[in-house]
Design an enzyme around this catalytic site. Structure first.
Site, PDB file in Angstrom:
ATOM      1  N   LYS A  77       0.907  -1.190   0.059  1.00 22.98           N
ATOM      2  CA  LYS A  77       0.045  -0.031  -0.056  1.00 22.98           C
ATOM      3  C   LYS A  77       0.819   1.207  -0.081  1.00 22.98           C
ATOM      4  CE  LYS A  77      -3.515   2.883   0.742  1.00 22.98           C
ATOM      5  NZ  LYS A  77      -4.450   3.279  -0.178  1.00 22.98           N
ATOM      6  N   ALA A  95       0.208  17.632 -15.067  1.00 29.18           N
ATOM      7  CA  ALA A  95       0.800  18.759 -14.149  1.00 29.18           C
ATOM      8  C   ALA A  95      -0.198  19.598 -13.613  1.00 29.18           C
ATOM      9  CB  ALA A  95       1.876  19.387 -14.991  1.00 29.18           C
ATOM     10  N   CYS A 122      -4.535  10.725   2.223  1.00 27.37           N
ATOM     11  CA  CYS A 122      -3.845   9.490   1.865  1.00 27.37           C
ATOM     12  C   CYS A 122      -2.246   9.947   1.526  1.00 27.37           C
ATOM     13  CB  CYS A 122      -4.488   8.398   0.855  1.00 27.37           C
ATOM     14  SG  CYS A 122      -5.960   7.696   1.676  1.00 27.37           S
TER      15      CYS A 122
END
Length: 436
Positions: free
Chosen positions: A206, A254, A262
């Protein structure tokens, strides 16, 4: 199967509803009584497309219940841990307070053979320590990390691109993996890869995935910094290098960078854990990934100031977006709100609009002005800044229509989502991120 889900925030509520939707009997448990009352009525306490309906269906069917009583977990074959792991207040490391509390509260209700499946994002090594506490109950601790994208969380839970299970070596681990195969049978039957690893590898999967995505985003933003001084167009650059299948075009957009609950805190926690393990130099580059990301917010503010002649004091600036990404009402570490607050600090009259996140934004930054209606928010603006790529802005806002509403047609495209030629043709002064 009978399942319990401990922690009914974003991760836990989605997981509980999704598991009930594929036929399991699920109880969601949380200490927040208001949240539990809302979920018990089939009402989602946050914005996630599709969740309200699946919640209502689960509650109405009787397969999905919610409670504050941990005793309700007793008798479940699998207990999922889906509590938050925020960044510590005084450092970069992850705060495991909620994970530890969830395990401690669950221990009295575990039976031999039960599976405890951690889904929270934790520092590598956490699961091994927790397994020592779970083992005396006869239950088996595994780690089953989530890979949810806000806005697509239900799909990512019901039809994931992969399932990872970290399990102890030996018969217990094999048995635990087989039980989790049954939990996720519908997805596995459709061909979803089911990968069984040791506990540490599952934890690293993860954080490694998040670190890679953050690095890719910051890489193209670093190229945007070069493009801005070289007169190049970073969007064309991304198109060209993205054709190479070793690189790929996804996450090469961009702009003002990433945010949310997260990526920022996970890469910081990863660097902190690597330093604790004596290998901080191995991922020291993540410090620069984080720094590049924050610089893009600075650049967005600089462009607004430049566009308004060097000062924004008492100028009207409208920001299109408050959430950190579209299809979400999450404003945690939102680049959009960061830019808004910085502009207000420079004396601008800042108006923020967003299809879903206004109330959450208002709770965090009540000093800003909020307008729900997009067109009303645009009226009288001296400059407009696109900061969240909602379709309501990216696809549905015509430059001619917007020009008739604003006072001065200046667009700072913080996500490079618009066609510069179309906006300039409609009379706008257009600024992109890393574009001429």
């Amino acid at each position: 199967m009978k399942l319990s889900v401990v922690g009914c925030g974003y991760l836990g509520a989605v997981h509980a509803a999704a598991m009930a939707s594929i036929g399991h009997q699920v109880v969601g448990i949380d200490v927040d009584a208001r949240k539990i009352d809302s979920l018990s009525r089939g009402e989602a306490p946050f914005f996630e497309p599709g969740l309200p309906q699946i919640l209502r269906d689960g509650v109405a069917s009787g397969r999905l219940t919610f409670t504050t009583d941990m005793a309700a977990a007793a008798g479940s074959a699998v207990h999922f841990i889906g509590v938050g792991t925020p960044q510590q207040r005084d450092g970069y490391a992850a705060d495991l307070t909620f994970v530890n509390a969830a395990i401690d509260a669950l221990l009295p209700y575990l039976s031999p053979g039960d599976i405890v499946a951690g889904k929270s994002t934790v520092p590598v090594g956490t699961a091994t320590e927790l397994a020592l506490r779970v083992r005396p109950t006869g239950a088996i601790l595994t780690w089953n990390p989530e890979f949810l994208r806000e806005g697509w969380a239900l799909k990512d839970t019901i039809d994931p691109d992969r399932l990872v299970v970290g399990a102890p070596v030996g018969e217990d681990g094999q048995r635990a993996a087989e039980i989790l195969r049954k939990v996720y049978h519908p997805a596995i039957a459709k061909g979803t890869p089911f990968i069984v690893t040791d506990l540490a590898t599952a934890e690293l999967v993860k954080v490694s995935a998040n670190a890679f995505l953050a690095t890719k985003i910051s890489f193209i933003n670093a190229m945007a910094e070069i493009a801005e001084v070289a007169g190049a167009d970073v969007t064309q650059l991304a198109d060209a290098i993205g054709i190479d299948d070793r690189i790929g075009r996804r996450f090469l957009g961009a702009g003002i960078g990433f945010g949310g609950g997260c990526l920022p805190k996970d890469i910081r926690a990863f660097t902190a854990r690597a330093e604790e393990l004596g290998r901080g130099e191995s991922i020291a580059f993540l410090h620069e990934v984080d720094a590049i990301n924050m610089r893009r917010r600075d650049r967005a503010v600089e462009l607004v100031v430049k566009a308004l002649g060097g000062a924004v004091f008492e100028r009207n600036v409208t920001l299109l977006g408050a959430a950190f990404k579209p299809h979400s009402d999450d404003v945690r570490d939102s680049p959009a709100l960061d830019v808004a607050v910085r502009l207000r600090g420079l004396g601008a009259n800042v108006t923020v609009t967003d299809p879903a996140a206004i109330e959450n934004a208002r709770r965090v930054h009540p000093q800003l002005a909020y307008v729900a209606d997009r067109d009303q928010a645009l009226r009288g603006a001296d400059a407009v800044v696109l900061v969240t790529e909602w379709d309501e802005y990216r696809r549905e806002l015509a430059p001619e229509h917007a020009a008739a509403l604003v006072k001065v047609p200046i667009m700072i495209d913080g996500r490079n989502a618009f066609d510069p030629a179309a906006w300039r043709a409609a009379g706008w002064t257009y600024y992109g991120m890393g574009r001429p």
